[in-house]
Scaffold this motif. Structure first.
Motif, short mmCIF file in Angstrom:
data_model
loop_
_atom_site.label_atom_id
_atom_site.label_comp_id
_atom_site.label_asym_id
_atom_site.label_seq_id
_atom_site.Cartn_x
_atom_site.Cartn_y
_atom_site.Cartn_z
N PHE A 195 3.32 9.34 -1.08
CA PHE A 195 3.56 7.92 -1.38
C PHE A 195 4.54 7.72 -2.53
N GLY A 196 5.55 6.93 -2.27
CA GLY A 196 6.47 6.56 -3.34
C GLY A 196 7.44 7.66 -3.74
N LYS A 197 7.46 8.74 -2.97
CA LYS A 197 8.37 9.85 -3.31
C LYS A 197 9.82 9.42 -3.16
N ILE A 198 10.63 9.92 -4.05
CA ILE A 198 12.06 9.62 -3.97
C ILE A 198 12.79 10.89 -3.53
N LYS A 199 13.59 10.77 -2.47
CA LYS A 199 14.38 11.91 -2.03
C LYS A 199 15.83 11.47 -1.89
N GLU A 200 16.71 12.21 -2.48
CA GLU A 200 18.14 11.86 -2.46
C GLU A 200 18.34 10.40 -2.85
N GLY A 201 17.63 9.98 -3.89
CA GLY A 201 17.80 8.63 -4.42
C GLY A 201 17.13 7.53 -3.60
N LYS A 202 16.48 7.91 -2.48
CA LYS A 202 15.85 6.88 -1.64
C LYS A 202 14.34 7.05 -1.61
N SER A 203 13.63 5.94 -1.76
CA SER A 203 12.18 5.98 -1.68
C SER A 203 11.77 6.08 -0.21
N ILE A 261 7.32 4.45 5.36
CA ILE A 261 5.88 4.23 5.42
C ILE A 261 5.60 2.84 6.01
N LYS A 262 6.41 1.87 5.61
CA LYS A 262 6.26 0.52 6.19
C LYS A 262 6.47 0.56 7.70
N LYS A 263 7.41 1.36 8.13
CA LYS A 263 7.72 1.49 9.56
C LYS A 263 6.54 2.11 10.31
N ILE A 264 5.88 3.09 9.69
CA ILE A 264 4.71 3.73 10.32
C ILE A 264 3.65 2.65 10.60
N ARG A 279 -2.99 5.81 -5.33
CA ARG A 279 -1.65 5.41 -4.86
C ARG A 279 -1.73 4.32 -3.80
N LEU A 280 -2.77 4.39 -3.01
CA LEU A 280 -2.95 3.38 -1.96
C LEU A 280 -3.11 2.01 -2.60
N LYS A 281 -3.93 1.96 -3.64
CA LYS A 281 -4.16 0.68 -4.33
C LYS A 281 -2.86 0.19 -4.95
N GLU A 282 -2.10 1.11 -5.49
CA GLU A 282 -0.84 0.76 -6.15
C GLU A 282 0.15 0.11 -5.17
N TYR A 283 0.18 0.62 -3.94
CA TYR A 283 1.19 0.16 -2.98
C TYR A 283 0.63 -0.78 -1.91
N TRP A 284 -0.66 -1.12 -2.02
CA TRP A 284 -1.34 -1.88 -0.97
C TRP A 284 -0.58 -3.18 -0.61
N ASP A 285 -0.26 -3.97 -1.61
CA ASP A 285 0.40 -5.26 -1.35
C ASP A 285 1.82 -5.07 -0.83
N GLU A 286 2.52 -4.17 -1.47
CA GLU A 286 3.90 -3.93 -1.07
C GLU A 286 4.00 -3.47 0.38
N LEU A 287 3.00 -2.71 0.81
CA LEU A 287 3.01 -2.19 2.19
C LEU A 287 2.36 -3.16 3.17
N ASP A 288 1.82 -4.27 2.64
CA ASP A 288 1.17 -5.27 3.49
C ASP A 288 0.07 -4.62 4.35
N LEU A 289 -0.73 -3.79 3.70
CA LEU A 289 -1.80 -3.10 4.42
C LEU A 289 -2.99 -4.02 4.64
N SER A 290 -3.82 -3.69 5.61
CA SER A 290 -5.07 -4.43 5.81
C SER A 290 -6.13 -3.45 6.30
N ASP A 291 -7.38 -3.72 5.93
CA ASP A 291 -8.47 -2.78 6.24
C ASP A 291 -8.63 -2.52 7.74
N ASP A 292 -8.32 -3.53 8.56
CA ASP A 292 -8.60 -3.42 10.00
C ASP A 292 -7.74 -2.38 10.71
N ILE A 293 -6.62 -1.94 10.11
CA ILE A 293 -5.79 -0.95 10.81
C ILE A 293 -6.02 0.48 10.29
N ILE A 294 -6.99 0.64 9.41
CA ILE A 294 -7.23 1.95 8.81
C ILE A 294 -8.48 2.58 9.45
#
Ligand SMILES: [Zn+2]
Ligand SMILES: [Zn+2]
Length: 238
Positions: A163-171, A176-179, A207-222
């Motif tokens: 989560f949140g890893k940066i590779k070649e300058g890109k997060s 993850i949003k696409k997944i 990390r999940l809590k940190e990115y929860w809103d940004e990823l627009d996650l919801s409990d029902d898809i987990i």
């Protein structure tokens, strides 16, 4: 804290540091419900021999209230999508993750053939989880592979270690949003795993809590939130 964590490496992976006993103890201390021991498949340099993966039938199934599954993070090793486990071993395992990894005999064949290799794997083997789709050791058509996973009833993993890893300058957050987007489109759930290599990582979802809103996650898809559904999936896809 995750109650269920199906991606945990032990010392038998060669570059992870907890014994099975330490891991069970840590999971019990954290009051988790279920964990899976999923060492890297035998084709990876330094990982467990094939015989390790056959020992699960003798392992205890529960420890201090934590259910224990025996699995493998298998390596895709060629364009046919073959993995580094025999049919006999596959039948004995509770959970099978698959991906392409470095330090294995897989040779990069370019984007198109790498993509085909993964899709062939989904079609030919009872893979439960495609691990860390966003961490690509070799180039592949990420969206096509995620679509194929959904079509072939393979769970896409949100891997907390990446989560949140940066590779070649890109997060990797866009991937993850696409997944999540592709899983929702196919009305499939995703699985959240720690990919533990160190004891403190087991079940840790900071990390999940940190990115929860940004990823627009919801409990029902987990699917971690639906243990019965998860168990039925694991048992039926063998
Ligand atoms: Zn991996
Ligand atoms: Zn792993």
């Amino acid at each position: 804290m995750l109650k269920i964590d199906l991606h945990i490496h032990t010392v038998h992976s060669g570059h992870a540091y907890g014994s099975i006993y330490e891991i069970m103890e840590e999971a019990a201390r954290k009051k988790m419900d279920m964990i899976a021991i999923t060492d890297h498949g035998p084709n990876m340099t330094g990982s467990a021999p094939a015989s390790h993966f056959n020992m699960g039938s003798r392992a205890q199934k529960e420890y201090k209230g934590v259910k224990l599954l025996w699995g493998c993070e298998a390596n895709i090793i060629n364009e046919n999508g073959d993995i580094d486990l025999t049919e006999n071993t596959i039948k004995k395992l509770d959970v099978i993750l698959a991906q392409m990894h470095l330090s294995t005999s897989y040779k990069d064949m370019g984007r198109e053939k790498n993509t085909n290799a993964i899709i062939n794997c989904f079609k030919n083997y009872p893979i439960h989880i495609f691990s860390h789709p966003d961490v690509m050791a070799f180039d592949y058509d990420f969206e096509k592979v995620c679509e194929s996973a959904c079509e072939n009833n393979v769970l896409l993993e949100l891997n907390l270690s990446s989560f949140g890893k940066i590779k070649e300058g890109k997060s990797n957050l866009e991937r993850i949003k696409k997944i999540i987007e592709i899983s929702r489109k196919h009305e499939k759930k995703i699985i959240i795993d720690s990919d533990t290599h160190f004891l403190h990582e087991i079940g840790n979802d900071d990390r999940l809590k940190e990115y929860w809103d940004e990823l627009d996650l919801s409990d029902d898809i987990i699917i971690n939130n639906y243990p019965d559904e998860l168990m039925e999936f694991l048992e039926n896809k063998k």
